[in-house]
Design a protein around this motif. Structure first.
Motif, PDB file in Angstrom:
ATOM      1  N   VAL A  92       0.834  -1.203   0.000  1.00 61.58           N
ATOM      2  CA  VAL A  92       0.000   0.000   0.000  1.00 61.58           C
ATOM      3  C   VAL A  92       0.873   1.259   0.000  1.00 61.58           C
ATOM      4  O   VAL A  92       0.597   2.217  -0.721  1.00 61.58           O
ATOM      5  CB  VAL A  92      -0.993  -0.014   1.187  1.00 61.58           C
ATOM      6  N   THR A  93       1.939   1.256   0.789  1.00 61.90           N
ATOM      7  CA  THR A  93       2.845   2.407   0.802  1.00 61.90           C
ATOM      8  C   THR A  93       3.431   2.645  -0.583  1.00 61.90           C
ATOM      9  O   THR A  93       3.507   3.788  -1.048  1.00 61.90           O
ATOM     10  CB  THR A  93       3.961   2.206   1.846  1.00 61.90           C
ATOM     11  N   ASN A  94       3.839   1.576  -1.269  1.00 63.99           N
ATOM     12  CA  ASN A  94       4.354   1.726  -2.631  1.00 63.99           C
ATOM     13  C   ASN A  94       3.301   2.318  -3.551  1.00 63.99           C
ATOM     14  O   ASN A  94       3.601   3.188  -4.372  1.00 63.99           O
ATOM     15  CB  ASN A  94       4.832   0.385  -3.186  1.00 63.99           C
ATOM     16  N   HIS A 109       4.261   5.828  -5.116  1.00 66.15           N
ATOM     17  CA  HIS A 109       4.726   5.763  -6.496  1.00 66.15           C
ATOM     18  C   HIS A 109       3.603   5.802  -7.523  1.00 66.15           C
ATOM     19  O   HIS A 109       3.711   6.498  -8.523  1.00 66.15           O
ATOM     20  CB  HIS A 109       5.591   4.516  -6.706  1.00 66.15           C
ATOM     21  N   ALA A 110       2.534   5.068  -7.294  1.00 57.99           N
ATOM     22  CA  ALA A 110       1.453   5.012  -8.279  1.00 57.99           C
ATOM     23  C   ALA A 110       0.567   6.242  -8.252  1.00 57.99           C
ATOM     24  O   ALA A 110      -0.056   6.578  -9.252  1.00 57.99           O
ATOM     25  CB  ALA A 110       0.607   3.764  -8.054  1.00 57.99           C
ATOM     26  N   LEU A 111       0.498   6.910  -7.113  1.00 57.09           N
ATOM     27  CA  LEU A 111      -0.369   8.083  -7.001  1.00 57.09           C
ATOM     28  C   LEU A 111       0.415   9.390  -6.984  1.00 57.09           C
ATOM     29  O   LEU A 111      -0.153  10.436  -6.765  1.00 57.09           O
ATOM     30  CB  LEU A 111      -1.223   7.994  -5.729  1.00 57.09           C
ATOM     31  N   SER A 112       1.719   9.324  -7.225  1.00 58.09           N
ATOM     32  CA  SER A 112       2.513  10.553  -7.220  1.00 58.09           C
ATOM     33  C   SER A 112       2.115  11.398  -8.414  1.00 58.09           C
ATOM     34  O   SER A 112       1.667  10.883  -9.437  1.00 58.09           O
ATOM     35  CB  SER A 112       4.005  10.224  -7.274  1.00 58.09           C
ATOM     36  N   PRO A 113       2.279  12.724  -8.325  1.00 59.28           N
ATOM     37  CA  PRO A 113       1.911  13.597  -9.446  1.00 59.28           C
ATOM     38  C   PRO A 113       2.618  13.213 -10.749  1.00 59.28           C
ATOM     39  O   PRO A 113       2.059  13.348 -11.814  1.00 59.28           O
ATOM     40  CB  PRO A 113       2.334  14.989  -8.979  1.00 59.28           C
ATOM     41  N   SER A 114       3.841  12.695 -10.666  1.00 56.80           N
ATOM     42  CA  SER A 114       4.563  12.344 -11.888  1.00 56.80           C
ATOM     43  C   SER A 114       3.983  11.116 -12.576  1.00 56.80           C
ATOM     44  O   SER A 114       4.213  10.898 -13.758  1.00 56.80           O
ATOM     45  CB  SER A 114       6.043  12.098 -11.574  1.00 56.80           C
ATOM     46  N   SER A 115       3.216  10.281 -11.853  1.00 60.74           N
ATOM     47  CA  SER A 115       2.644   9.085 -12.464  1.00 60.74           C
ATOM     48  C   SER A 115       1.237   9.325 -13.002  1.00 60.74           C
ATOM     49  O   SER A 115       0.683   8.465 -13.663  1.00 60.74           O
ATOM     50  CB  SER A 115       2.605   7.936 -11.452  1.00 60.74           C
ATOM     51  N   ALA A 116       0.665  10.475 -12.704  1.00 65.35           N
ATOM     52  CA  ALA A 116      -0.695  10.760 -13.149  1.00 65.35           C
ATOM     53  C   ALA A 116      -0.710  11.133 -14.619  1.00 65.35           C
ATOM     54  O   ALA A 116       0.186  11.820 -15.106  1.00 65.35           O
ATOM     55  CB  ALA A 116      -1.291  11.900 -12.318  1.00 65.35           C
ATOM     56  N   PRO A 117      -1.740  10.693 -15.353  1.00 63.54           N
ATOM     57  CA  PRO A 117      -1.843  11.098 -16.752  1.00 63.54           C
ATOM     58  C   PRO A 117      -2.167  12.581 -16.833  1.00 63.54           C
ATOM     59  O   PRO A 117      -2.748  13.142 -15.904  1.00 63.54           O
ATOM     60  CB  PRO A 117      -2.986  10.250 -17.289  1.00 63.54           C
ATOM     61  N   PRO A 118      -1.786  13.233 -17.919  1.00 62.55           N
ATOM     62  CA  PRO A 118      -2.099  14.658 -18.034  1.00 62.55           C
ATOM     63  C   PRO A 118      -3.603  14.871 -17.964  1.00 62.55           C
ATOM     64  O   PRO A 118      -4.369  14.096 -18.524  1.00 62.55           O
ATOM     65  CB  PRO A 118      -1.550  15.048 -19.418  1.00 62.55           C
ATOM     66  N   SER A 119      -3.997  15.903 -17.247  1.00 56.96           N
ATOM     67  CA  SER A 119      -5.433  16.146 -17.098  1.00 56.96           C
ATOM     68  C   SER A 119      -5.928  16.992 -18.255  1.00 56.96           C
ATOM     69  O   SER A 119      -5.196  17.755 -18.867  1.00 56.96           O
ATOM     70  CB  SER A 119      -5.725  16.830 -15.770  1.00 56.96           C
ATOM     71  N   SER A 120      -7.191  16.809 -18.528  1.00 60.14           N
ATOM     72  CA  SER A 120      -7.832  17.601 -19.567  1.00 60.14           C
ATOM     73  C   SER A 120      -9.068  18.235 -18.955  1.00 60.14           C
ATOM     74  O   SER A 120      -9.541  17.797 -17.916  1.00 60.14           O
ATOM     75  CB  SER A 120      -8.207  16.705 -20.750  1.00 60.14           C
ATOM     76  N   PRO A 121      -9.608  19.243 -19.596  1.00 61.80           N
ATOM     77  CA  PRO A 121     -10.795  19.888 -19.029  1.00 61.80           C
ATOM     78  C   PRO A 121     -11.948  18.924 -18.812  1.00 61.80           C
ATOM     79  O   PRO A 121     -12.757  19.107 -17.934  1.00 61.80           O
ATOM     80  CB  PRO A 121     -11.171  20.954 -20.062  1.00 61.80           C
ATOM     81  N   PRO A 154      -0.030   2.027 -14.445  1.00 63.57           N
ATOM     82  CA  PRO A 154       0.360   0.819 -15.176  1.00 63.57           C
ATOM     83  C   PRO A 154       1.833   0.459 -14.972  1.00 63.57           C
ATOM     84  O   PRO A 154       2.279  -0.587 -15.415  1.00 63.57           O
ATOM     85  CB  PRO A 154       0.093   1.198 -16.635  1.00 63.57           C
ATOM     86  N   GLU A 155       2.587   1.314 -14.292  1.00 62.91           N
ATOM     87  CA  GLU A 155       4.021   1.083 -14.106  1.00 62.91           C
ATOM     88  C   GLU A 155       4.265  -0.109 -13.185  1.00 62.91           C
ATOM     89  O   GLU A 155       3.672  -0.199 -12.118  1.00 62.91           O
ATOM     90  CB  GLU A 155       4.696   2.323 -13.518  1.00 62.91           C
ATOM     91  N   PRO A 156       5.141  -1.018 -13.591  1.00 66.83           N
ATOM     92  CA  PRO A 156       5.409  -2.189 -12.748  1.00 66.83           C
ATOM     93  C   PRO A 156       6.161  -1.806 -11.475  1.00 66.83           C
ATOM     94  O   PRO A 156       6.866  -0.792 -11.440  1.00 66.83           O
ATOM     95  CB  PRO A 156       6.291  -3.072 -13.638  1.00 66.83           C
ATOM     96  N   PRO A 157       6.016  -2.619 -10.435  1.00 65.66           N
ATOM     97  CA  PRO A 157       6.824  -2.378  -9.235  1.00 65.66           C
ATOM     98  C   PRO A 157       8.289  -2.636  -9.583  1.00 65.66           C
ATOM     99  O   PRO A 157       8.601  -3.515 -10.384  1.00 65.66           O
ATOM    100  CB  PRO A 157       6.295  -3.404  -8.230  1.00 65.66           C
ATOM    101  N   ARG A 158       9.162  -1.841  -9.007  1.00 64.84           N
ATOM    102  CA  ARG A 158      10.589  -1.950  -9.310  1.00 64.84           C
ATOM    103  C   ARG A 158      11.387  -2.186  -8.036  1.00 64.84           C
ATOM    104  O   ARG A 158      11.641  -1.239  -7.288  1.00 64.84           O
ATOM    105  CB  ARG A 158      11.074  -0.675  -9.986  1.00 64.84           C
ATOM    106  N   PRO A 159      11.803  -3.435  -7.803  1.00 61.92           N
ATOM    107  CA  PRO A 159      12.664  -3.689  -6.640  1.00 61.92           C
ATOM    108  C   PRO A 159      13.965  -2.893  -6.785  1.00 61.92           C
ATOM    109  O   PRO A 159      14.476  -2.711  -7.887  1.00 61.92           O
ATOM    110  CB  PRO A 159      12.936  -5.193  -6.710  1.00 61.92           C
TER     111      PRO A 159
END
Length: 152
Positions: free
Chosen positions: A53-55, A59-71, A101-106
């Protein structure tokens, strides 16, 4: 508050995707495994779930992983992270789904590193772990823990 759905051998919990989500997930795991008469799995499963859950949150919810928003994009979901527990003969599986969709990265964390050991802990405590892309969006990372003794 997370939403819980329980059937015999299955329980799910929606998480808000904030730093408190790992604590909510640990409480959910503790309550579920206790209700399934599996208290001996609580320490290892709570640690595994906490790491997954921490990962997802970091990582999955960080701003850099979010798709670009549209109106016309919709607001973020109330529960961007979901935790499921599945009891099968011989094992309990935890599954954490997130929108990335990014895989977990050990990672190889150095001796002095303050983070980067989560997936190594998951691997050490679980029988197996892996991940799959979700059919529509995101991924699910899962881990299995063996049931103690002859509980299967």
């Amino acid at each position: 508050m997370p939403r819980d759905e329980s059937l015999d051998g299955f329980a799910a919990c929606g998480l808000g995707g904030c730093p408190r989500s790992a604590g909510q997930a640990r409480r959910f795991v503790r309550a579920t495994l206790t209700s399934w008469a599996l208290p001996s799995l609580v320490p290892d499963m709570t640690l595994v779930v906490s790491e997954l859950v921490t990962n997802a949150v970091q990582h999955a919810l960080s701003p850099s992983s979010a798709p670009p928003s549209s109106p016309s994009s919709s607001p973020p979901p109330e529960h961007p992270v979901w935790l499921g527990l599945f009891r099968y003969p011989g094992v309990v599986v935890c599954a954490v789904s997130d929108p990335s969709p990014e895989p977990p990265r050990p990672r190889d964390a150095g001796d002095a590193a303050g983070s980067g050991r989560g997936l190594a802990l998951v691997g050490a405590l679980s029988e197996s772990w892996s991940w799959d892309r979700a059919p529509v969006r995101g991924k699910t990372v899962w881990a299995t823990l063996s049931l103690p003794g002859d509980s299967a």
